[in-house]
Design a protein around this motif. Sequence first.
Motif, PDB file in Angstrom:
ATOM      1  N   CYS A  31     -40.511  26.215 -10.972  1.00 14.04           N
ATOM      2  CA  CYS A  31     -39.663  27.033 -11.851  1.00 14.04           C
ATOM      3  C   CYS A  31     -39.017  26.161 -12.915  1.00 14.04           C
ATOM      4  O   CYS A  31     -38.830  24.959 -12.726  1.00 14.04           O
ATOM      5  N   LEU A  32     -38.647  26.820 -14.015  1.00 15.38           N
ATOM      6  CA  LEU A  32     -37.860  26.147 -15.041  1.00 15.38           C
ATOM      7  C   LEU A  32     -36.444  26.701 -14.956  1.00 15.38           C
ATOM      8  O   LEU A  32     -36.242  27.920 -14.946  1.00 15.38           O
ATOM      9  N   GLY A  33     -35.478  25.803 -14.840  1.00 18.54           N
ATOM     10  CA  GLY A  33     -34.076  26.210 -14.862  1.00 18.54           C
ATOM     11  C   GLY A  33     -33.572  26.146 -16.295  1.00 18.54           C
ATOM     12  O   GLY A  33     -33.891  25.208 -17.028  1.00 18.54           O
TER      13      GLY A  33
ATOM     14  N   SER B 200     -40.114  31.505 -13.108  1.00 18.10           N
ATOM     15  CA  SER B 200     -41.427  30.955 -12.737  1.00 18.10           C
ATOM     16  C   SER B 200     -42.111  30.437 -13.993  1.00 18.10           C
ATOM     17  O   SER B 200     -42.176  31.140 -15.005  1.00 18.10           O
ATOM     18  N   ILE B 201     -42.662  29.248 -13.902  1.00 19.91           N
ATOM     19  CA  ILE B 201     -43.356  28.656 -15.058  1.00 19.91           C
ATOM     20  C   ILE B 201     -44.705  29.353 -15.255  1.00 19.91           C
ATOM     21  O   ILE B 201     -45.428  29.610 -14.296  1.00 19.91           O
ATOM     22  N   ALA B 202     -45.007  29.669 -16.507  1.00 10.65           N
ATOM     23  CA  ALA B 202     -46.224  30.442 -16.822  1.00 10.65           C
ATOM     24  C   ALA B 202     -47.313  29.596 -17.475  1.00 10.65           C
ATOM     25  O   ALA B 202     -48.160  30.112 -18.183  1.00 10.65           O
TER      26      ALA B 202
ATOM     27  N   PHE C 231     -34.303  22.238 -16.964  1.00 16.31           N
ATOM     28  CA  PHE C 231     -34.700  21.268 -15.943  1.00 16.31           C
ATOM     29  C   PHE C 231     -35.798  21.902 -15.093  1.00 16.31           C
ATOM     30  O   PHE C 231     -36.000  23.114 -15.134  1.00 16.31           O
ATOM     31  N   ILE C 232     -36.514  21.075 -14.355  1.00 15.72           N
ATOM     32  CA  ILE C 232     -37.586  21.578 -13.477  1.00 15.72           C
ATOM     33  C   ILE C 232     -37.043  21.756 -12.066  1.00 15.72           C
ATOM     34  O   ILE C 232     -36.366  20.884 -11.544  1.00 15.72           O
ATOM     35  N   GLN C 233     -37.335  22.902 -11.479  1.00 13.24           N
ATOM     36  CA  GLN C 233     -36.965  23.164 -10.088  1.00 13.24           C
ATOM     37  C   GLN C 233     -38.265  23.307  -9.295  1.00 13.24           C
ATOM     38  O   GLN C 233     -39.051  24.217  -9.554  1.00 13.24           O
ATOM     39  N   GLN C 234     -38.481  22.401  -8.366  1.00 13.75           N
ATOM     40  CA  GLN C 234     -39.707  22.476  -7.568  1.00 13.75           C
ATOM     41  C   GLN C 234     -39.675  23.709  -6.671  1.00 13.75           C
ATOM     42  O   GLN C 234     -38.613  24.145  -6.249  1.00 13.75           O
TER      43      GLN C 234
END
Length: 386
Positions: free
Chosen positions: A57-59, A176-178, A225-228
């Motif tokens: 995911c992208l925060g 969710s990253i697309a 930021f990136i959220q795993q």
Amino acid sequence: MQPTVVKNAPTTFSRMNPFQAKVLKNVNLNGASSSKETRHIEFSLKGSDLSYVPGDCLGMIPENDPELVASLLEEMKWDTEIDVTINKQGDTLPLKEALTTHFEITLLTKKIMQQAAELTENEDLQKLVSNENIDQLKEYMNGRDLLDLLRDFGPWKASAQEIVSLLRKMPPRLYSIASSITANPEEVHLTIGAVRYTTHGRERKGVCSVLCAERLQEGDTLPVFIQQNKHFNLPESQDKDIIMVGPGTGIAPFRSFIQERAVNKASGRSWLFFGDQHAASDFLYQNELENYQKDGALTRLDAAFSRDTAQKVYVQHKMLENSKELFEWLENGAYFYVCGDKQYMAKDVHDTLISVIEKEGVMTREAAEAYLNDMQEQGRYQRDVY
């Protein structure tokens, strides 16, 4: 001994230290006749060293709607430039900036309501926060915000500082990253549905989604930021089949799955179930998906459009129509993914999946549920629902 200073040490960007990502593209994916607005947004990660895998995911840390902030300031006749303390460390910001960038002003909590009751003599509020009225309090808070609270229960004998001290820090929003970073180096893409509705006599707007829809221009930056997401990933092996169910904005992570597998020329088959209201205006990423189908990166595409027929057709109906083949894929070791609405869709898809296993596997409901539990334990049934 002097501590050694590392010159130009690389900055690590994280939730606590977000990266200012530049907007490269922001377009509406829906057609003119649609009742929805879904934004496709592309950000640059150039210079951030940030990386992600499909499923992550992208925060984003959004700002509040300037109109809502202006209404608050006007309601309370506050001086916009007065400094207010924003945290325990004693940092300050001018009031307008603090309300715009730092505090959450669109959600009420029991704690906020109880503390606010101490700042007014309004008997209705005192009554509402008393222990015996917990259900009425919940009902009041649902769909209301700080402006409602301030309008409904004055007169207030509180300073701006006392009111902002009730508020929580703005929480980041996760999407969710697309996209696949392998397919789009130094970029991250999102699929965001704008949330707008009217309740309690006012139009309400999703903080982050409407910022993206109405105010975020190409060239602007947003802190990210990136959220795993360790529980929603592609199979390690490229030869495994994948079945993806993602109606509406639930398509987002599956766009990243398909892109990643297309670049890696994965040998495993892939099957996407997509759904929305109208085929003509709401078929998100239609051209892209059809091209992936032509190229063989997407094996099957089944789409359901609920408002195009007298009988509403949803993704779970498409699953039932294809139950024999669906079960064959599962028996062959396919991974099954669901992304999107938790309240209705994910539940319906879950129940339908059990029905498919029960019917095609010629087994009891109980045995079908056990089959699905086994898949879950093997990491072959994964959900990203919200």
